[in-house]
Design a protein around this motif. Structure first.
Motif, short mmCIF file in Angstrom:
data_model
loop_
_atom_site.label_atom_id
_atom_site.label_comp_id
_atom_site.label_asym_id
_atom_site.label_seq_id
_atom_site.Cartn_x
_atom_site.Cartn_y
_atom_site.Cartn_z
N GLN A 119 -6.25 4.46 -3.79
CA GLN A 119 -4.93 4.89 -4.74
C GLN A 119 -4.04 5.59 -4.18
O GLN A 119 -2.93 5.45 -3.83
N GLU A 120 -4.36 6.86 -3.79
CA GLU A 120 -3.77 7.90 -3.00
C GLU A 120 -2.98 7.31 -1.74
O GLU A 120 -1.79 7.45 -1.69
N LYS A 121 -3.75 6.62 -0.89
CA LYS A 121 -3.06 6.21 0.20
C LYS A 121 -2.02 5.21 -0.02
O LYS A 121 -1.03 4.94 0.72
N SER A 122 -2.39 4.44 -1.03
CA SER A 122 -1.28 3.25 -1.23
C SER A 122 -0.04 3.87 -1.54
O SER A 122 0.88 3.22 -1.57
N GLU A 123 -0.01 4.82 -2.55
CA GLU A 123 1.05 5.45 -3.12
C GLU A 123 1.84 6.18 -2.15
O GLU A 123 2.99 6.09 -2.05
N LEU A 124 1.23 6.76 -0.99
CA LEU A 124 1.74 7.37 0.30
C LEU A 124 2.44 6.26 1.01
O LEU A 124 3.60 6.54 1.21
N LEU A 125 1.86 5.31 1.11
CA LEU A 125 2.48 4.10 1.91
C LEU A 125 3.67 3.80 1.15
O LEU A 125 4.85 3.28 1.57
N SER A 126 3.75 3.56 -0.29
CA SER A 126 4.59 2.92 -1.24
C SER A 126 5.84 3.90 -0.65
O SER A 126 7.08 3.14 -0.71
N SER A 127 5.65 5.01 -0.69
CA SER A 127 6.76 6.28 -0.55
C SER A 127 7.29 5.76 0.89
O SER A 127 8.55 6.29 1.07
N LYS A 128 6.66 5.09 1.77
CA LYS A 128 7.37 5.12 3.10
C LYS A 128 7.69 3.69 3.49
O LYS A 128 8.03 3.35 4.68
N ILE A 129 8.01 2.81 2.42
CA ILE A 129 8.39 1.62 2.74
C ILE A 129 9.68 1.22 2.29
O ILE A 129 10.19 1.50 1.04
N PHE A 130 10.34 0.79 3.12
CA PHE A 130 12.09 0.63 2.83
C PHE A 130 12.30 -0.95 2.98
O PHE A 130 12.06 -1.41 4.23
N VAL A 131 12.88 -1.46 2.30
CA VAL A 131 13.60 -3.06 2.53
C VAL A 131 14.88 -3.01 2.37
O VAL A 131 15.41 -2.92 1.28
N PHE A 132 15.64 -3.25 3.38
CA PHE A 132 16.93 -3.49 3.53
C PHE A 132 17.41 -5.08 3.57
O PHE A 132 16.53 -5.84 4.32
N ASN A 133 18.54 -5.31 2.79
CA ASN A 133 19.11 -6.70 2.96
C ASN A 133 20.33 -6.66 3.29
O ASN A 133 21.14 -6.26 2.05
N SER A 134 20.92 -7.16 4.28
CA SER A 134 22.46 -7.04 4.71
C SER A 134 23.17 -8.06 3.92
O SER A 134 24.52 -7.89 4.19
N ASN A 135 22.54 -9.03 3.41
CA ASN A 135 23.07 -9.99 2.68
C ASN A 135 23.04 -9.85 1.13
O ASN A 135 23.18 -10.96 0.42
N TYR A 136 22.80 -8.71 0.65
CA TYR A 136 22.76 -8.48 -0.96
C TYR A 136 23.70 -8.78 -1.60
O TYR A 136 25.04 -8.56 -1.41
N GLU A 137 23.50 -9.54 -2.76
CA GLU A 137 24.44 -9.80 -3.80
C GLU A 137 24.08 -9.09 -5.31
O GLU A 137 22.72 -9.18 -5.24
N ASN A 138 24.78 -8.35 -5.79
CA ASN A 138 24.29 -7.93 -7.16
C ASN A 138 24.27 -8.76 -8.28
O ASN A 138 25.06 -8.52 -9.34
N ILE A 139 23.44 -9.83 -8.03
CA ILE A 139 23.38 -10.66 -9.09
C ILE A 139 22.01 -11.12 -9.43
O ILE A 139 21.12 -11.09 -8.76
N SER A 140 21.61 -10.60 -10.79
CA SER A 140 20.25 -10.49 -11.27
C SER A 140 19.86 -11.87 -12.01
O SER A 140 20.78 -12.43 -12.62
N SER A 141 18.77 -12.10 -12.26
CA SER A 141 18.49 -13.21 -13.24
C SER A 141 17.31 -12.72 -13.93
O SER A 141 16.66 -11.70 -13.84
#
Length: 236
Positions: free
Chosen positions: A114-136
């Protein structure tokens, strides 16, 4: 301590058959009693049967157990990574359901994992250059309609068109491209299969009425349907 860590710790304490008061929990985790009330509601919203005994405290419903499942660190990391990718779908219902599922899954992580998974979560970033601010907010419900063969009524707005049309559809399959979910369905307005972007569904209603499966095959559909400029099936 993060809220997730605290939720898992509270669940662990409740699983030990202890009767815990909000005051005890607030002192243990150095947070306000109001925060503990919110934590208990979070656990209840995740489907965990927390019983409130008036004047005495909280306990788990008798007979409730967490399945004896263990995850390796790599398996836990895969789930954490998947959660970051899910958050890119821009569908509120799907992201919420996945988050609640992850809360349940993380409750059986070993403390070290659990502790290591939370550490990893804080170090993951996902970028999307084609981002559209439209949600569903329809993906989870329509997934249920697919597996139960329920008709769906939708109000749909096509790309570059302000007009909203009403459709009755038979939902058959989903695919994802460029962080967007596409629904393939039989459309009664067009009397043919059509592809609908979920984020362009303005309103929807799942009907109790069911349809007869047309034995739709996604691979056959891709081979037979016309393609757009992005090499994906034609989108309305």
């Amino acid at each position: 301590m993060s809220q997730l860590s605290r939720l898992i710790s509270i669940l662990t304490l409740l699983r030990s058959k202890r009767l815990l008061t909000a005051g005890e929990l607030s002192r243990k985790f150095d947070v306000s009693v109001r925060t503990i009330y919110r934590d208990i509601r979070k656990l209840e919203d995740a489907g965990i049967p927390v019983t409130t005994i008036e004047g005495k405290g909280y306990s788990l419903m008798e007979g409730y157990t967490v399945a004896p499942v263990q995850f390796t660190e790599k398996q836990a990391n895969a789930l954490i990574t998947a959660q970051h990718l899910v958050n890119q779908t821009n569908d509120v219902s799907f992201a919420t359901d996945f988050k609640e599922a992850m809360t349940k899954i993380k409750s059986v992580f070993r403390t070290s994992v659990q502790e290591k998974s939370e550490l990893l979560s804080s170090k993951i970033f996902v970028f999307n250059s084609n981002y559209e601010n439209i949600s569903s907010n329809a993906l989870s419900e329509i997934q249920i309609a697919i597996t139960n063969f329920n008709y769906v009524e939708i109000s749909y707005r096509k790309a570059n068109d302000e007009q909203v049309t009403f459709r009755k559809i038979e939902p058959y399959a989903f695919y994802s491209t460029q962080h967007k979910w596409i629904l393939i369905a039989w459309c009664y307005l067009r009397n043919d299969y059509r592809a609908f972007r979920i984020d362009r569904v303005q309103n929807f209603k799942i009907l109790n009425e069911t349809f007869e499966d047309r034995k739709f095959n996604l691979q056959d559909y891709f081979q037979s349907c016309p393609y757009d400029e992005n090499n994906h099936s034609t989108l309305l």
